[in-house]
Design an enzyme around this catalytic site. Structure first.
Site, PDB file in Angstrom:
ATOM      1  CD  GLU A  19      -2.926  -0.812   2.416  1.00 22.64           C
ATOM      2  OE1 GLU A  19      -3.586   0.184   2.713  1.00 22.64           O
ATOM      3  OE2 GLU A  19      -2.867  -1.825   3.131  1.00 22.64           O
ATOM      4  CB  ALA A  49       9.064   2.288   6.922  1.00 20.30           C
ATOM      5  CE  LYS A  50       3.137   0.793   2.969  1.00 23.32           C
ATOM      6  NZ  LYS A  50       3.677  -0.043   1.906  1.00 23.32           N
ATOM      7  NE  ARG A  51      11.110   0.143  10.444  1.00 25.62           N
ATOM      8  CZ  ARG A  51      11.558   0.121   9.207  1.00 25.62           C
ATOM      9  NH1 ARG A  51      11.023  -0.700   8.323  1.00 25.62           N
ATOM     10  NH2 ARG A  51      12.564   0.901   8.834  1.00 25.62           N
TER      11      ARG A  51
END
Ligand code: GLU
Length: 300
Positions: free
Chosen positions: A14, A235-237
């Site tokens: 995403e 970032a996604k995290r």
């Protein structure tokens, strides 16, 4: 062909708010200069099933519109092969058999910039090449005639960066990003490249390659990144950073769009309404630190 700008995501997952902010900027640069806006899916590598559909849906949700069909790099191999064929016919490529480790461990050439390919395979004899071919498939590298090149960037001014013998086709047969991006931008009539600042160091390689192929060099604008609280690229995290994550905590796409616009010092509202207020020279130059909002502000 109408002059055009573009957004070119890799469908690896995403889009997060950093990607969306870059897309908004690319769209504003293009629309405020009367350009078309094209979407290209860079799916040669790192494609995740289903990711493209979610990316397109999220771009639409924040109001990004695009012209013509979405182009996918995996359907354009002929164009890339043709460009590599032309460079090869001009004596501007060579086969490289180095592993990543061999490159890391090779002594760098005197005066070579850090990280530049040391040129190990440039001078292999035909007999040596024959022997290497039997043990490993070859990557194709550009035989670069220089070590640096200068580009003009709308936000960074003149920028000089490394040009080495970079890879054009990897040894697994996949066309390398630098080659595909140059061929595609020219073939699609893209004369304005707006993307994240992390790609600024790639632009001298790409502009030089365009020049070797007799293609026009686009105008560049490398825009500031969105970072987390530690100053690292988002970032996604880093928590709730995609429209999907944010919707799950009650934050709408319109609200995210407005947060992005406000972070750019622009008025909020539908993207079309922002076009007249867009001034590239007034954009913030530093990174934007993302903080997940606690909830939407109540409407006045
Ligand atoms: N596909 C690249 C990315 O998602 C962008 C390439 C470009 O804009 O030139 O990082």
């Amino acid at each position: 062909m109408t002059a055009a700008g573009r957004f070119a995501p890799s469908p690896s997952g995403e889009l997060h708010v950093g990607n969306l902010r870059t897309a908004v900027l690319a769209w504003l640069f293009a629309r405020s200069t009367g350009r078309d806006f094209l979407l290209r899916i860079e799916d040669l590598d790192r494609a995740r099933s289903g990711a493209e559909a979610v990316q397109l849906c999220d771009l639409e949700a924040i109001g990004i519109t695009w012209d013509g069909p979405v182009v996918r790099q995996t359907s354009r191999h002929e164009l890339y092969d043709d460009a590599i064929g032309r460079l090869t016919a001009d004596g501007l490529t060579y086969e490289c058999f180095c592993t990543r480790r061999e490159i890391q461990e090779a002594p760098s050439a005197p005066h070579a910039p850090q990280g530049a390919y040391p040129g190990t395979c440039r001078h292999l004899s035909p007999a040596e090449r024959e022997i290497r071919r039997a043990s490993r498939p070859a990557a194709i590298r550009l035989k670069s005639g220089l070590s640096e090149w200068t580009v003009e960037d709308q936000l960074h001014g003149r920028y000089t960066g490394v040009v080495d013998d970079f890879v054009l086709r990897r040894n697994d047969g996949v066309t390398a990003y630098n080659l595909a991006v140059v061929v595609d931008d020219a073939a699609q009539g893209i004369d304005q490249v707006v993307r994240g600042e992390d790609l600024l160091p790639s632009s001298p390689r790409q502009a030089y390659l365009a020049t070797l192929l007799g293609l026009p060099v686009p105008e560049y604008a490398h825009v500031p990144l969105v970072v987390n609280h530690d100053g690292a690229r988002l970032a996604k995290r880093d928590g709730a950073v995609t429209l999907g994550d944010l919707a799950a905590v009650g934050i709408s796409a319109d609200y995210v769009r407005d947060l992005l616009l406000a972070s750019l010092g622009l008025p909020v509202g539908p993207l079309e309404s922002v076009v007249p207020a867009f001034r590239p020279g007034q954009l913030p130059r530093g990174p934007w630190v993302w903080t997940t909002p606690r909830g939407e502000m109540p409407s006045p």
